[in-house]
Design a protein around this motif. Sequence first.
Motif, PDB file in Angstrom:
ATOM      1  N   ALA A  65       0.865  -1.183   0.000  1.00  0.00           N
ATOM      2  CA  ALA A  65       0.000   0.000   0.000  1.00  0.00           C
ATOM      3  C   ALA A  65       0.899   1.230   0.000  1.00  0.00           C
ATOM      4  O   ALA A  65       2.024   1.170   0.501  1.00  0.00           O
ATOM      5  CB  ALA A  65      -0.890  -0.003   1.233  1.00  0.00           C
ATOM      6  N   MET A  66       0.418   2.340  -0.574  1.00  0.00           N
ATOM      7  CA  MET A  66       1.274   3.519  -0.613  1.00  0.00           C
ATOM      8  C   MET A  66       1.603   4.025   0.791  1.00  0.00           C
ATOM      9  O   MET A  66       2.660   4.592   1.013  1.00  0.00           O
ATOM     10  CB  MET A  66       0.633   4.635  -1.455  1.00  0.00           C
ATOM     11  CG  MET A  66       0.594   4.339  -2.949  1.00  0.00           C
ATOM     12  SD  MET A  66       2.186   3.867  -3.669  1.00  0.00           S
ATOM     13  CE  MET A  66       3.010   5.431  -3.684  1.00  0.00           C
ATOM     14  N   GLU A  67       0.701   3.849   1.726  1.00  0.00           N
ATOM     15  CA  GLU A  67       1.018   4.182   3.120  1.00  0.00           C
ATOM     16  C   GLU A  67       1.621   2.930   3.750  1.00  0.00           C
ATOM     17  O   GLU A  67       0.920   1.946   3.961  1.00  0.00           O
ATOM     18  CB  GLU A  67      -0.249   4.575   3.891  1.00  0.00           C
ATOM     19  CG  GLU A  67       0.044   4.943   5.345  1.00  0.00           C
ATOM     20  CD  GLU A  67      -1.224   5.258   6.171  1.00  0.00           C
ATOM     21  OE1 GLU A  67      -2.318   4.877   5.746  1.00  0.00           O
ATOM     22  OE2 GLU A  67      -1.090   5.881   7.236  1.00  0.00           O
ATOM     23  N   GLN A 119      -9.091   7.688  -4.546  1.00  0.00           N
ATOM     24  CA  GLN A 119      -9.539   6.481  -3.830  1.00  0.00           C
ATOM     25  C   GLN A 119      -8.983   6.560  -2.411  1.00  0.00           C
ATOM     26  O   GLN A 119      -9.492   7.331  -1.621  1.00  0.00           O
ATOM     27  CB  GLN A 119      -9.142   5.216  -4.592  1.00  0.00           C
ATOM     28  CG  GLN A 119      -9.969   5.100  -5.897  1.00  0.00           C
ATOM     29  CD  GLN A 119      -9.855   3.771  -6.584  1.00  0.00           C
ATOM     30  OE1 GLN A 119      -9.570   2.744  -5.977  1.00  0.00           O
ATOM     31  NE2 GLN A 119     -10.105   3.766  -7.886  1.00  0.00           N
ATOM     32  N   CYS A 120      -7.932   5.804  -2.092  1.00  0.00           N
ATOM     33  CA  CYS A 120      -7.450   5.898  -0.705  1.00  0.00           C
ATOM     34  C   CYS A 120      -6.920   7.296  -0.423  1.00  0.00           C
ATOM     35  O   CYS A 120      -6.929   7.760   0.705  1.00  0.00           O
ATOM     36  CB  CYS A 120      -6.408   4.840  -0.395  1.00  0.00           C
ATOM     37  SG  CYS A 120      -4.722   5.278  -0.878  1.00  0.00           S
ATOM     38  N   GLY A 121      -6.418   7.957  -1.440  1.00  0.00           N
ATOM     39  CA  GLY A 121      -6.011   9.348  -1.300  1.00  0.00           C
ATOM     40  C   GLY A 121      -4.569   9.584  -0.911  1.00  0.00           C
ATOM     41  O   GLY A 121      -4.075  10.705  -0.977  1.00  0.00           O
ATOM     42  N   TYR A 122      -3.881   8.527  -0.504  1.00  0.00           N
ATOM     43  CA  TYR A 122      -2.546   8.726   0.063  1.00  0.00           C
ATOM     44  C   TYR A 122      -1.565   9.322  -0.940  1.00  0.00           C
ATOM     45  O   TYR A 122      -0.709  10.114  -0.585  1.00  0.00           O
ATOM     46  CB  TYR A 122      -2.016   7.396   0.607  1.00  0.00           C
ATOM     47  CG  TYR A 122      -0.851   7.544   1.540  1.00  0.00           C
ATOM     48  CD1 TYR A 122      -1.060   7.903   2.871  1.00  0.00           C
ATOM     49  CD2 TYR A 122       0.452   7.340   1.113  1.00  0.00           C
ATOM     50  CE1 TYR A 122       0.012   8.048   3.744  1.00  0.00           C
ATOM     51  CE2 TYR A 122       1.526   7.479   1.980  1.00  0.00           C
ATOM     52  CZ  TYR A 122       1.298   7.838   3.290  1.00  0.00           C
ATOM     53  OH  TYR A 122       2.358   7.971   4.161  1.00  0.00           O
ATOM     54  N   CYS A 123      -1.681   8.940  -2.202  1.00  0.00           N
ATOM     55  CA  CYS A 123      -0.747   9.443  -3.217  1.00  0.00           C
ATOM     56  C   CYS A 123      -1.188  10.772  -3.798  1.00  0.00           C
ATOM     57  O   CYS A 123      -0.457  11.379  -4.582  1.00  0.00           O
ATOM     58  CB  CYS A 123      -0.648   8.444  -4.369  1.00  0.00           C
ATOM     59  SG  CYS A 123      -2.130   8.471  -5.424  1.00  0.00           S
ATOM     60  N   GLN A 124      -2.413  11.188  -3.477  1.00  0.00           N
ATOM     61  CA  GLN A 124      -3.035  12.239  -4.289  1.00  0.00           C
ATOM     62  C   GLN A 124      -2.439  13.632  -4.099  1.00  0.00           C
ATOM     63  O   GLN A 124      -2.448  14.432  -5.030  1.00  0.00           O
ATOM     64  CB  GLN A 124      -4.551  12.262  -4.085  1.00  0.00           C
ATOM     65  CG  GLN A 124      -5.262  10.965  -4.528  1.00  0.00           C
ATOM     66  CD  GLN A 124      -5.197  10.684  -6.031  1.00  0.00           C
ATOM     67  OE1 GLN A 124      -4.844  11.566  -6.824  1.00  0.00           O
ATOM     68  NE2 GLN A 124      -5.523   9.461  -6.429  1.00  0.00           N
ATOM     69  N   SER A 125      -1.910  13.942  -2.928  1.00  0.00           N
ATOM     70  CA  SER A 125      -1.252  15.247  -2.786  1.00  0.00           C
ATOM     71  C   SER A 125      -0.145  15.351  -3.816  1.00  0.00           C
ATOM     72  O   SER A 125      -0.011  16.357  -4.513  1.00  0.00           O
ATOM     73  CB  SER A 125      -0.643  15.412  -1.390  1.00  0.00           C
ATOM     74  OG  SER A 125      -1.622  15.298  -0.403  1.00  0.00           O
ATOM     75  N   LEU A 145       3.483   7.217  -8.245  1.00  0.00           N
ATOM     76  CA  LEU A 145       2.796   5.930  -8.147  1.00  0.00           C
ATOM     77  C   LEU A 145       1.446   6.074  -7.471  1.00  0.00           C
ATOM     78  O   LEU A 145       1.281   6.888  -6.560  1.00  0.00           O
ATOM     79  CB  LEU A 145       3.641   4.944  -7.337  1.00  0.00           C
ATOM     80  CG  LEU A 145       4.897   4.407  -8.023  1.00  0.00           C
ATOM     81  CD1 LEU A 145       5.712   3.582  -7.025  1.00  0.00           C
ATOM     82  CD2 LEU A 145       4.516   3.546  -9.225  1.00  0.00           C
ATOM     83  N   CYS A 146       0.503   5.263  -7.909  1.00  0.00           N
ATOM     84  CA  CYS A 146      -0.786   5.151  -7.222  1.00  0.00           C
ATOM     85  C   CYS A 146      -1.123   3.680  -7.144  1.00  0.00           C
ATOM     86  O   CYS A 146      -1.388   3.043  -8.154  1.00  0.00           O
ATOM     87  CB  CYS A 146      -1.887   5.897  -7.983  1.00  0.00           C
ATOM     88  SG  CYS A 146      -3.509   5.650  -7.229  1.00  0.00           S
ATOM     89  N   ARG A 147      -1.094   3.148  -5.935  1.00  0.00           N
ATOM     90  CA  ARG A 147      -1.358   1.713  -5.777  1.00  0.00           C
ATOM     91  C   ARG A 147      -2.831   1.405  -6.016  1.00  0.00           C
ATOM     92  O   ARG A 147      -3.184   0.275  -6.338  1.00  0.00           O
ATOM     93  CB  ARG A 147      -0.934   1.293  -4.358  1.00  0.00           C
ATOM     94  CG  ARG A 147      -0.949  -0.200  -4.098  1.00  0.00           C
ATOM     95  CD  ARG A 147      -0.029  -0.968  -5.019  1.00  0.00           C
ATOM     96  NE  ARG A 147       0.269  -2.304  -4.533  1.00  0.00           N
ATOM     97  CZ  ARG A 147       0.498  -3.341  -5.324  1.00  0.00           C
ATOM     98  NH1 ARG A 147       0.438  -3.197  -6.651  1.00  0.00           N
ATOM     99  NH2 ARG A 147       0.798  -4.519  -4.805  1.00  0.00           N
ATOM    100  N   CYS A 148      -3.692   2.401  -5.839  1.00  0.00           N
ATOM    101  CA  CYS A 148      -5.110   2.196  -6.150  1.00  0.00           C
ATOM    102  C   CYS A 148      -5.343   2.275  -7.650  1.00  0.00           C
ATOM    103  O   CYS A 148      -6.459   2.076  -8.113  1.00  0.00           O
ATOM    104  CB  CYS A 148      -5.975   3.216  -5.432  1.00  0.00           C
ATOM    105  SG  CYS A 148      -5.795   3.193  -3.644  1.00  0.00           S
ATOM    106  N   ALA A 149      -4.290   2.603  -8.407  1.00  0.00           N
ATOM    107  CA  ALA A 149      -4.362   2.666  -9.874  1.00  0.00           C
ATOM    108  C   ALA A 149      -5.461   3.599 -10.376  1.00  0.00           C
ATOM    109  O   ALA A 149      -6.282   3.242 -11.200  1.00  0.00           O
ATOM    110  CB  ALA A 149      -4.528   1.265 -10.465  1.00  0.00           C
TER     111      ALA A 149
HETATM  112  S1  FES Z   1      -5.424   6.846  -4.379  1.00  0.00           S
HETATM  113 FE1  FES Z   1      -4.598   5.218  -3.211  1.00  0.00          FE
HETATM  114  S2  FES Z   1      -2.518   5.237  -3.745  1.00  0.00           S
HETATM  115 FE2  FES Z   1      -3.406   6.648  -5.103  1.00  0.00          FE
END
Ligand code: FES
Lengths: 729, 155
Positions: free
Chosen positions: A354-356, B95-101, B130-134
């Motif tokens: 996961a990215m986090e 999606q999860c948002g972690y990469c979005q900033s 990268l975006c793991r949520c693609a």
């Molecule tokens: S929205 Fe989840 S890693 Fe990009």
Amino acid sequence: MKTDQIVNLSRRRFVAGSAVSLAGLTLGIIPTVAAEQRQAGPGIAGQAPETAGDFSPNAFLRIDGDGIVTVISKHLEMGQGTYTGMATLVAEELDADWEKVRVEGAPADAGRYNNLFWGKAQGTGGSTAIANSWKQMRKAGAAARQMLVQAAAKQWQVEAGEIKVKSGVVSHAPSGRKAGFGELAERAAEQPVPESVTLKDPKSFSLIGQRIPRKDSPEKINGQAIFTQDVKLPGMLTAVVLHPPRLGATVSKIDTKGALAVKGVREVIQIPSGVAVVADDFWQAKLGRDALSVSWDESKAFSKSSAQILDDYRQLAEKPGLVARTEGDGATALASTDDAIEAEYSVPFLSHSAMEPMNCVVRIDEAGCEVWNGEQMQTSDQYQIAGLLGLEPHQVHIHMLYAGGSFGRRANPAADYLLETVHIAKALKPGTPLKMVWTREDDTHAGYYRPLYLHRMRAALNDQGEPHVWDQRIVGQSILKGTPFESVMVKDGVDMTSVEGAANLPYEIKHVQVDLHSPELPVPVLWWRSVGSTHTAFAVECFIDELAVKAGQDPLAYRRKLLRNHPRHLGVLNLVAEKAGWGEPMGRNRGQGIAVHESFNSYVAQVAEVSVRRSVISVDRVVIAVDCGVAVNPDVIVAQMEGGMGFGLSATLLSELTFREGRVEQSNFTDYRILRIDQMPEVEVHIVASAEAPTGVGEPATPVIAPAVANAVFAATGKRLRQLPLRLG
Amino acid sequence: MLNLSINGKPHALDLDPQTPLLWAIRDHVGLTGTKYSCGIAQCGSCTVYLDGAPVRACITPVSDAVGKEVTTIEGLSSPAGQAVQAAWRELEVVQCGYCQSGQIMSAASLLQRNRKPTDADIDQAMQGNLCRCATYARIRQAIKVAADKLNGVQS
Ligand code: FES
Ligand code: FES
């Protein structure tokens, strides 16, 4: 049914005593909730203190004097759109104004927030969030609506039957009276809880089935969303842990001098999973770890290599395993055929990545243990932590924060990274908040991988070219053995998650056998988005393609024939074939591949178009059809199909976690590769219209892409690739 | 003492000058929108601007930021940035948002330089994020929508 019971939380709280803020309506708060609210940080579950006049008809919503409806989500938001989904279900029946709905994560309390598909346990997974909440959340909304109507009827002295509710406004046309939810909240709390409620006829849905804005988007695009990584508490320390270089290695000597000399480093603590360096901030802890010198006893450490494991599995596949399904004469039917078709498929270990990276915040004091986490399995984590600390599970308070992806990693029955954090926090001065952070390298090395699997496929065709014997032997580690899930999901030694997608083979074949070996290895394994289907769909959907080719038949027509009695499989197959233009000429070095698979009661078919140039596979376009019952939020479904497919495409083309003499060979995104934007195909998603109850969408797109692409590569090149990630040449 | 200007505000930080800017921003300034994911300039989650140019904060020593203006997601207010954020909402990219900033910072920077990016321009500018949520399909689309917005505003 107990789970359907609607209770007025305001009242129950009052009865429970410990009353607070007593103006107008008296509200009490039960102790666990009080703790949640006292401790919550920014943007965190349970942060809004309840004030007098709030209306909390049940555990799932609260309406304040300004008419803001707070939906309390029992499920984790990890990207799959759950917060929006939960809110949609409640708001639909409540007839709330979507603009005035906000969402908050529920505390850990299985009594109120259990997953109805998981018995008494609270948690998010298996693509169950919408499916198990479908009626429960709607009933919660409907009950609140009824109480608001009753409150208005009393106040206005009119017939409840003449009152209408729309978009957060309660109105009585004959008298021309109107009130917002906020104005009625206090009175509504005094109304008797309806014994039963009538849910809307789907025809009158105004939110369900619409494209409505996600609730988590605004704060995720302006940097305000709080993930575990972002939690900051007064006096908080940060820990980074040095893990053993190989599984099973133990500490023989620690020299802490270098680490303790780093500015900001407070303590070096040996814990069962390694050696923790605790500092004032992350960077100091990381520098401290770099300066730490530990010698390891590797005499009992894991020393196998992936190639060797695969070889061992190949040997094992020679012998019969435990039977997961047998029909007709099973595998013995193969004896009477002279031209059996045989193929071996295999997939590597995979990290969730996961990215986090995994992380957790913990504070322990006399009252109990407080946890901040992208929390996916509250009940089992409460038990694990309570067990370690000698507490009662209810003394473990969990704040469920946004997770920066999980894909199964944060739902670990062993609670590995949580317990690691608790072990460190336990060694600190009571009351010290501790954040434990894994670096990307830690996250890649720490295990709990999708297991490596090998499938040995055998079949025989009849005169029409249709298979009359199908024999699938599966070899790979059990995910559930030794976990609390074993009693429910391992039947006669067969782990359901190892054979799902294979044992329930939908193709009509007379003699079928699926059997399983679950060899033991010290490598910790776990579910990975779509679990067993990640490998079974690959083996089954490629092998059926091989049979079609052998029979000289079109892979789509072949599947259709064998699925004639499976309308939902057929529905997605037909739709995807039509939309993708199945069978159109593709040109040189290009090909189309198709696959269909059911997982988590949702049906997905995909057509992939690939081009192959100099042994490089590019996936140009993917068309997806999905049948997931009622489409609660079509845009979220489309997003999950796109993303779930893209997640699967990483494993199809790029990702592989390998062991070499017990050491994980990859460490970061340089060598554990995942999909980048230039590798993302054009995607098109089509949803089958359905009135069936909704089923999951978070996982079912993931397993279908690998076989679709492998089949397309065959169409383009004539080469059958049977190992993931796919490699030509 | 290192004197930084972040999103227009001065900050004096008592840090080892080699500390990565990422951790200075997150742990010491308290702005947590900029994310850590790889630490080695492989994922783009930590993208911030130094005098308007995107850098990976995880490998940028905090001392490099002295005398420059640092912009983080919290301070992104350029027309390009606003267009990107609006397009992100319109298309529901997150999606999860972690990469979005990081995605948004990179996308806004692309539009700053190139008002009419092609698919190839987008792939090139964004392939470090990268975006793991693609969420890539929507990112691509949203950048085009943002470009249209921006060009509409201009014309
Ligand atoms: S929205 Fe989840 S890693 Fe990009
Ligand atoms: S954290 Fe800086 S590029 Fe990944």
